[in-house]
Design an enzyme around this catalytic site. Structure first.
Site, PDB file in Angstrom:
ATOM      1  N   LYS A  27       0.836  -1.202   0.000  1.00  0.00           N
ATOM      2  CA  LYS A  27       0.000   0.000   0.000  1.00  0.00           C
ATOM      3  C   LYS A  27       0.873   1.256   0.000  1.00  0.00           C
ATOM      4  CE  LYS A  27      -1.974   3.020   2.884  1.00  0.00           C
ATOM      5  NZ  LYS A  27      -2.051   4.105   1.943  1.00  0.00           N
ATOM      6  N   GLU A  60       9.739   2.783  10.705  1.00  0.00           N
ATOM      7  CA  GLU A  60      10.666   3.885  10.458  1.00  0.00           C
ATOM      8  C   GLU A  60       9.824   5.144  10.539  1.00  0.00           C
ATOM      9  OE1 GLU A  60      13.846   4.743  10.799  1.00  0.00           O
ATOM     10  OE2 GLU A  60      13.960   2.721   9.945  1.00  0.00           O
ATOM     11  N   GLU A 110       8.741  17.129  15.022  1.00  0.00           N
ATOM     12  CA  GLU A 110       9.106  17.035  13.612  1.00  0.00           C
ATOM     13  C   GLU A 110       8.176  17.918  12.786  1.00  0.00           C
ATOM     14  OE1 GLU A 110       8.604  13.280  11.384  1.00  0.00           O
ATOM     15  OE2 GLU A 110      10.666  13.603  10.744  1.00  0.00           O
ATOM     16  N   CYS A 144      12.919  12.156   6.558  1.00  0.00           N
ATOM     17  CA  CYS A 144      13.002  11.857   7.996  1.00  0.00           C
ATOM     18  C   CYS A 144      14.434  11.961   8.467  1.00  0.00           C
ATOM     19  CB  CYS A 144      12.388  10.509   8.329  1.00  0.00           C
ATOM     20  SG  CYS A 144      13.114   9.162   7.453  1.00  0.00           S
TER      21      CYS A 144
HETATM   22  C1  UN1 Z   1      17.870   9.483   2.772  1.00  0.00           C
HETATM   23  O1  UN1 Z   1      18.073  10.394   3.555  1.00  0.00           O
HETATM   24  O2  UN1 Z   1      18.594   9.314   1.783  1.00  0.00           O
HETATM   25  O3  UN1 Z   1      11.576   8.845   4.906  1.00  0.00           O
HETATM   26  C2  UN1 Z   1      16.798   8.496   2.937  1.00  0.00           C
HETATM   27  C3  UN1 Z   1      12.763   9.153   4.908  1.00  0.00           C
HETATM   28  C4  UN1 Z   1      13.777   8.077   5.090  1.00  0.00           C
HETATM   29  C5  UN1 Z   1      14.654   7.905   3.917  1.00  0.00           C
HETATM   30  C6  UN1 Z   1      15.755   8.887   3.908  1.00  0.00           C
HETATM   31  N1  UN1 Z   1      13.126   6.830   5.386  1.00  0.00           N
HETATM   32  O4  UN1 Z   1      13.073  10.316   4.778  1.00  0.00           O
END
Ligand code: UN1
Length: 477
Positions: free
Chosen positions: A171, A246, A379, A280
């Site tokens: 998804k 994550e 954030e 992130c």
């Molecule tokens: C990166 O910084 O190259 O959602 C990858 C995000 C992370 C991936 C970052 N899971 O920003």
């Protein structure tokens, strides 16, 4: 307008679609994408369950060939797919093509990994008994991906899932179905058997919820918000399934007096503002020692002044638009909150108009911020960063670690002593010395600590930990 359908049990299905709109130009509709119902999600889960016995025993050459063919097609179409990515998500064309190449490299890496599956043979502590330790696929894997990496994150979850013999219900984020549809189409044409990979585009509250509630999904991998991550965790504990999360970050970037100013500014601008700050791994806390503070802030303002914020597809654009109105509201709300809290808006932060209607925001830099302010704790997920002045390295490290998150952490310094100490003591899954906090390699582990992540690492060889389950077999000789 072409309707892009869902893929369930090897058939393209779905009648009505939702428009996929370009954030650089809201008059530009990329296409219609079908929206799956809860019943569609259940059908996809049933198809993945039915396909699992055969796929889990499939030949390694078959898996290798499908993953390699997918990698080759993604790389051959990098300009077209990169353009689609930038058009639907709003990162610049260079970033969109770069991310597409990364997705191709990820499929290529796992095509190779399919041929390198290995176990261990160990003598038992008892005489005449042998022990074999092997890895087996987990079963049906649910994959839920965010909007900010429309092709790389789907790739780094789908490729290992298939490589190790799992079947998939996927998804993607509602905002960016285009790249996900494209890679599922490529994998389907590359010869994946029916039901091995199912695409269910649609709402989290409908499709995601059906996945969370299903006893037939053995593992869920999720990248997205902290709030949704907690729901994935609770539902997964209920069903005794594996899960990998994550989530957010509030990544620090420390600048010490001994830093090379140009290196520090380049890394800080990239960390805070590239991809419109929508990573992130972005840094939104620039923690700067007092000896370099004023020079650093002046150089940042000068560098930011040269950043071109415009249509993601235009040549010369450095920063594309924010992804949608909701995210733009969140960014501007935090810019107001920062000022109310007493931080000084030193640069940017205003909405800007361009030739086309889009969500354009001038990257914002706060100074005189403290680590207790909401702009330093929560954030924001936009091009908004705050400079926090500190006395020395020890205070910088303490402030860097004083956060509920722990994904990435960076430092600009020419001191081997401080770089070494920081690598050892930063409470984060990833540490960057004289490099941006964001922008990672595809072949090494990715993930964080504390409130940022849960479960084993993604990417590279470490991905096997999540996408397989270990079996220990004893045999009397
Ligand atoms: C990166 O910084 O190259 O959602 C990858 C995000 C992370 C991936 C970052 N899971 O920003």
């Amino acid at each position: 307008m072409t309707l892009h359908q869902n893929l369930i049990a090897g058939e393209w299905v779905g009648t009505d679609g939702v428009a996929n709109v370009n954030p650089s130009n809201t008059n530009d509709v990329i296409g219609d994408y079908a929206r799956a119902s809860a019943d569609d999600a259940l059908a996809a889960i049933a198809a993945a369950k039915a396909a699992f016995p055969a796929w889990s025993r499939s030949g390694l050459l078959e898996r290798h060939a499908i993953l390699k063919k997918t990698a080759d097609e993604i790389l051959a179409r990098k300009d077209e797919l990169g353009r689609l990515l930038s058009r639907e998500e709003g990162k610049t064309l260079a970033e969109g093509i770069g991310e597409t190449v990364r997705a191709g490299q990820i499929f290529d890496f796992f095509a190779g990994e399919a041929l390198r599956l290995a176990g261990e043979v160990i003598p038992s502590v008892r005489p005449n008994i042998g022990v074999e330790i092997t890895r087996e696929p987990v079963g049906v894997v649910g994959i839920i991906t965010p909007w900010n990496f429309p092709i790389a994150i789907p790739a780094w979850k789908i490729a290992p899932a298939l490589c190790y013999g799992n079947t998939v219900v996927f998804k993607p984020a509602e905002l960016v179905p285009g790249c996900s549809w494209a890679i599922v189409d490529i994998l389907h044409r590359a010869g994946l058997p029916k039901g091995v990979l199912n695409l269910v585009m649609g709402k989290g509250s409908v499709v995601g919820q059906a996945m969370l509630d299903s006893p037939d999904i053995q593992a869920i991998t999720f990248t997205g918000s902290v709030g949704t991550g907690k729901r994935v965790a609770a539902a997964s504990v209920e069903h005794n399934r594996k899960f990998q999360l994550e989530m957010g970050g509030k990544n620090p970037f420390v600048v010490l007096d001994d830093a090379e100013l140009a290196v520090a500014v380049e890394a800080a601008v990239n960390s805070a503002f590239f991809s419109t700050g929508q990573r992130c791994t972005a840094s939104s806390r620039l923690i700067v020692t007092e000896g370099i503070h004023d020079r650093f802030v002046a150089a940042m303002a000068e560098r930011m002044n040269g950043l071109v914020v415009d249509d993601a597809l235009k040549a010369g654009t450095h920063i594309g638009p924010v992804v949608d109105q909701g995210q733009l509201n969140q960014d501007t709300d935090y810019i107001a909150i920062g000022q109310q809290e007493g931080a000084k808006l030193a640069f940017g932060g205003e909405l800007i108009a361009r030739d086309t209607p889009g969500f354009y925001l001038q990257p914002a830099l706060f100074t005189e911020a403290t680590n207790q302010m909401r702009i330093a704790r929560e954030e924001i997920f936009g091009p908004v960063a705050a400079v926090i002045r500190v006395k020395d390295y020890d205070e910088a490290l303490a402030v860097a670690n004083d956060t509920p998150f722990g994904l990435s952490s960076g430092i600009a310094t020419t001191s081997l002593k401080h770089a070494t100490h920081f690598k050892r003591n930063a409470e984060a899954g990833m540490v960057m010395v004289n490099l941006p906090t964001a922008g990672v390699d595809f072949h090494v582990p990715f993930g964080g600590r504390k409130g940022s992540s849960y479960g084993s690492r993604e990417q590279g060889k470490y991905a096997a930990e999540f996408y397989t389950t270990v079996k220990t077999a004893y045999t009397l000789a």
